[in-house]
Design a protein around this motif. Sequence first.
Motif, mmCIF file in Angstrom:
data_model
loop_
_atom_site.group_PDB
_atom_site.id
_atom_site.type_symbol
_atom_site.label_atom_id
_atom_site.label_comp_id
_atom_site.label_asym_id
_atom_site.label_seq_id
_atom_site.Cartn_x
_atom_site.Cartn_y
_atom_site.Cartn_z
ATOM 1 N N GLY A 195 0.793 -1.222 0.000
ATOM 2 C CA GLY A 195 0.000 0.000 0.000
ATOM 3 C C GLY A 195 0.824 1.271 0.000
ATOM 4 N N GLN A 196 2.131 1.121 -0.069
ATOM 5 C CA GLN A 196 3.017 2.284 -0.212
ATOM 6 C C GLN A 196 4.313 1.777 -0.832
ATOM 7 N N ARG A 197 5.016 2.677 -1.502
ATOM 8 C CA ARG A 197 6.304 2.286 -2.073
ATOM 9 C C ARG A 197 7.235 1.883 -0.933
ATOM 10 N N GLY A 198 8.008 0.838 -1.187
ATOM 11 C CA GLY A 198 8.978 0.407 -0.193
ATOM 12 C C GLY A 198 8.452 -0.601 0.805
ATOM 13 N N LEU A 199 7.183 -1.018 0.675
ATOM 14 C CA LEU A 199 6.631 -2.016 1.586
ATOM 15 C C LEU A 199 6.025 -3.150 0.775
ATOM 16 N N ASN A 200 6.527 -4.357 1.022
ATOM 17 C CA ASN A 200 6.040 -5.541 0.333
ATOM 18 C C ASN A 200 5.521 -6.516 1.383
ATOM 19 N N ILE A 201 4.410 -7.167 1.078
ATOM 20 C CA ILE A 201 3.759 -8.088 2.006
ATOM 21 C C ILE A 201 3.737 -9.490 1.407
ATOM 22 N N ARG A 202 4.178 -10.468 2.197
ATOM 23 C CA ARG A 202 4.108 -11.879 1.808
ATOM 24 C C ARG A 202 2.983 -12.514 2.619
ATOM 25 N N LEU A 203 2.010 -13.122 1.915
ATOM 26 C CA LEU A 203 0.900 -13.763 2.611
ATOM 27 C C LEU A 203 0.351 -14.893 1.755
ATOM 28 N N LYS A 204 -0.544 -15.672 2.341
ATOM 29 C CA LYS A 204 -1.172 -16.758 1.593
ATOM 30 C C LYS A 204 -2.158 -16.155 0.607
ATOM 31 N N PRO A 205 -2.192 -16.677 -0.629
ATOM 32 C CA PRO A 205 -3.136 -16.128 -1.606
ATOM 33 C C PRO A 205 -4.585 -16.239 -1.131
ATOM 34 N N GLN A 206 -4.902 -17.311 -0.390
ATOM 35 C CA GLN A 206 -6.271 -17.483 0.100
ATOM 36 C C GLN A 206 -6.654 -16.336 1.042
ATOM 37 N N ASP A 207 -5.683 -15.837 1.822
ATOM 38 C CA ASP A 207 -5.965 -14.720 2.723
ATOM 39 C C ASP A 207 -6.217 -13.438 1.928
ATOM 40 N N LEU A 208 -5.407 -13.210 0.900
ATOM 41 C CA LEU A 208 -5.617 -12.035 0.044
ATOM 42 C C LEU A 208 -6.997 -12.097 -0.604
ATOM 43 N N ILE A 209 -7.355 -13.252 -1.144
ATOM 44 C CA ILE A 209 -8.634 -13.421 -1.845
ATOM 45 C C ILE A 209 -9.802 -13.209 -0.875
ATOM 46 N N ARG A 210 -9.693 -13.781 0.317
ATOM 47 C CA ARG A 210 -10.766 -13.652 1.308
ATOM 48 C C ARG A 210 -10.903 -12.200 1.779
ATOM 49 N N LEU A 211 -9.806 -11.556 2.113
ATOM 50 C CA LEU A 211 -9.856 -10.181 2.625
ATOM 51 C C LEU A 211 -10.413 -9.199 1.603
ATOM 52 N N THR A 212 -10.045 -9.388 0.347
ATOM 53 C CA THR A 212 -10.436 -8.431 -0.699
ATOM 54 C C THR A 212 -11.716 -8.849 -1.413
ATOM 55 N N GLN A 213 -12.243 -10.023 -1.068
ATOM 56 C CA GLN A 213 -13.408 -10.587 -1.753
ATOM 57 C C GLN A 213 -13.166 -10.642 -3.260
ATOM 58 N N ALA A 214 -11.943 -11.036 -3.597
ATOM 59 C CA ALA A 214 -11.536 -11.070 -5.000
ATOM 60 C C ALA A 214 -12.210 -12.209 -5.743
ATOM 61 N N ARG A 215 -12.343 -11.992 -7.026
ATOM 62 C CA ARG A 215 -12.776 -13.035 -7.943
ATOM 63 C C ARG A 215 -11.517 -13.616 -8.567
ATOM 64 N N ILE A 216 -11.603 -14.860 -8.997
ATOM 65 C CA ILE A 216 -10.445 -15.568 -9.555
ATOM 66 C C ILE A 216 -10.683 -15.785 -11.047
ATOM 67 N N GLY A 217 -9.639 -15.602 -11.835
ATOM 68 C CA GLY A 217 -9.774 -15.873 -13.261
ATOM 69 C C GLY A 217 -8.430 -15.919 -13.948
ATOM 70 N N ASP A 218 -8.465 -16.319 -15.202
ATOM 71 C CA ASP A 218 -7.268 -16.349 -16.046
ATOM 72 C C ASP A 218 -7.131 -14.952 -16.661
ATOM 73 N N LEU A 219 -6.258 -14.142 -16.070
ATOM 74 C CA LEU A 219 -6.151 -12.726 -16.455
ATOM 75 C C LEU A 219 -4.885 -12.379 -17.204
ATOM 76 N N SER A 220 -3.931 -13.303 -17.246
ATOM 77 C CA SER A 220 -2.617 -12.910 -17.748
ATOM 78 C C SER A 220 -2.116 -13.873 -18.800
ATOM 79 N N SER A 221 -1.077 -13.422 -19.468
ATOM 80 C CA SER A 221 -0.383 -14.279 -20.425
ATOM 81 C C SER A 221 1.099 -14.025 -20.262
ATOM 82 N N ALA A 222 1.901 -14.934 -20.780
ATOM 83 C CA ALA A 222 3.351 -14.792 -20.668
ATOM 84 C C ALA A 222 3.794 -13.495 -21.340
ATOM 85 N N LYS A 223 4.805 -12.881 -20.760
ATOM 86 C CA LYS A 223 5.324 -11.653 -21.358
ATOM 87 C C LYS A 223 5.889 -11.964 -22.727
#
Length: 164
Positions: free
Chosen positions: A129-157
Amino acid sequence: MNNVTRMLDARKVPYQAFELPPEKLGAEETAHLLGVSPAIVFKTIVVRRLTPGAKPILAVIPGDSELDEKKLAALVGEKKVQVPTQREAEEMTGLQAGGISPLALINRGFQIWVDERATKLDFIHVSGGQRGLNIRLKPQDLIRLTQARIGDLSSAKASHTGED
């Protein structure tokens, strides 16, 4: 401590915070500094829907990938979506590029989508949430906290050979 770490502490979500240089870093630079694969450092991309009044989107994708706007548009039922300029993204979120985080934007009017590759990992890294701060967490926690939807959103660079 910032609002993101205070929220994680209050909700008793296990995480690790990492301090990085306070300038705008890409996911690959962040991965290098943390000594991890870019595939587990997820970047947050602000996306504008073209339907008037539709919620903007935060697309959270692996650092070794690119947002696939066509895939995302199909997932959200749009013909097309648009990535705003860095300045517009900062205005939309109130956060500096390099510090835009789904954890900092909970209940702020964004629809949050997380790339399905996150669900196959034990841990992911996201901006705190700010430059210089990185958070490591379980993806399930991120998804639950943000009420995120899951999908195929990306492709290889796309690789650039210099032969263009």
